[in-house]
Design a protein around this motif. Sequence first.
Motif, short mmCIF file in Angstrom:
data_model
loop_
_atom_site.label_atom_id
_atom_site.label_comp_id
_atom_site.label_asym_id
_atom_site.label_seq_id
_atom_site.Cartn_x
_atom_site.Cartn_y
_atom_site.Cartn_z
N ASP A 44 2.07 5.69 5.80
CA ASP A 44 2.39 5.78 4.38
C ASP A 44 2.41 7.22 3.90
N GLN A 62 5.55 9.03 5.17
CA GLN A 62 6.71 8.67 4.36
C GLN A 62 6.67 9.35 2.99
N ARG A 101 8.98 2.38 9.06
CA ARG A 101 7.62 2.47 9.61
C ARG A 101 7.62 2.43 11.13
#
Length: 437
Positions: A319, A322, A335
């Motif tokens: 996370d 990203q 992912r």
Amino acid sequence: MCRVQTKLGFIKGQRYEGYEVFKGVPYAKPPIGSLRFKHAEPVEPWQGEWDATTWGSVPVQPPNSLEDFFAVAHHTFTQSEDCLYLNIWRPQRKVKHPLPVIIYFYGGSFLNGHGSQDVYHPHEIVKQEDVIVVTFNYRLGAFGFLDWSTINADWDKNNGLSDQICAIQWVAQNIEAFGGNPNHISLMGQSAGAMSIEVLLRLPDVRPYIQNAVLLSGILHIDTLEDGVRKAHEFSELRAQYFKDQSFETLSQEDILKLMDKLQAQHGPSKGLELLYQPIETEAMDADYQHVQVPILFSMTEAEGDIYIASEEKRLPIDQFQAVVERGGLEVPDRNEIQTAQQQRDYITEHHFKRPYQQLLAELSKHTTVWPYTFNWSHPSHPAYASPYHILDVIFWMGRLDILEANGATVSDKERQLSRHMIHQLCQFVKTGQLES
């Protein structure tokens, strides 16, 4: 010892076999007191002789584990806001003509680095080639690249950039006393250093100083005015939270480092991929490179991203990876594309470096002569040098193969020949604006 008379006063340096070095020469007034958050101002002449046999203080910055890795030994440097010093290396041998000059800009995400680091000592260059090399310090982090003008109208933005300009002007005005040609100055930088030079190439008042430019592994993503204002407000809010009874003028350098740490914590870890501090656009800058006409040597390494994610334990949470990518304006990966350390490394190499490199190469090539160069040396049998990653090429450009040996790698004639070749190519480019075929 060696001694030089300049317009500012006498400077005493050190003589070694094959070269001379002048360390810790001031090029600007100390950025303290009323100058703390303002642009650099030229240094004034001094009385007597300046002792340039020891390093000057280095910029205030957070810890950097890579500094010891790219060194032959551990060194302790004094950090201080009074850090605007440069270092000059020149051949000891007599030469018939003034020498071309290379000013080297260090990298470090505009957060770390200084001109006295082992890896930037260019004595092997000046022992091999007839050039002068200058390294220098510029302010980092909030000291150098926060928009202080948003906080106080009497203060400035891009203070670190102003340091760089002041250093270039000092060299142009004083390098002749050291045997250098003030009309033949090349700028060379890696990572944030290369990004800095890309900004300077877009400044009409600075371009006339630049004969050639050498850009290593750095593609500029300049902050907008709005970015600068937003970050300054975030920094001010942190000061109000942690130092509510103090003004910025009364904060110590340690206090400002604490605020920098708190700002980083708000954004989360980024492995240096998200630059919280970097040059901010101004009206003085050209919007693009259409007026750039100086020859450019533009280099990258084959596996840039491998240094950012050293192991599976060091990879970023998916996370967070990203989020960093999204804030950087890049294509956000799925992912399943960034689960492993190698996947994250490969993404960084491709999207943070190779694609932007190709785009900037195409843009620059429309306006000037660009010589692309890819570094692909590795030492597969040594875990620390198993791929040609970001920064590794600097060891070869500077001739600092002793750093490889200090980390347990065997250096053969192959490595020595490669480094000598790269240094020769660099200096031929600096002298002629071309690479040898």
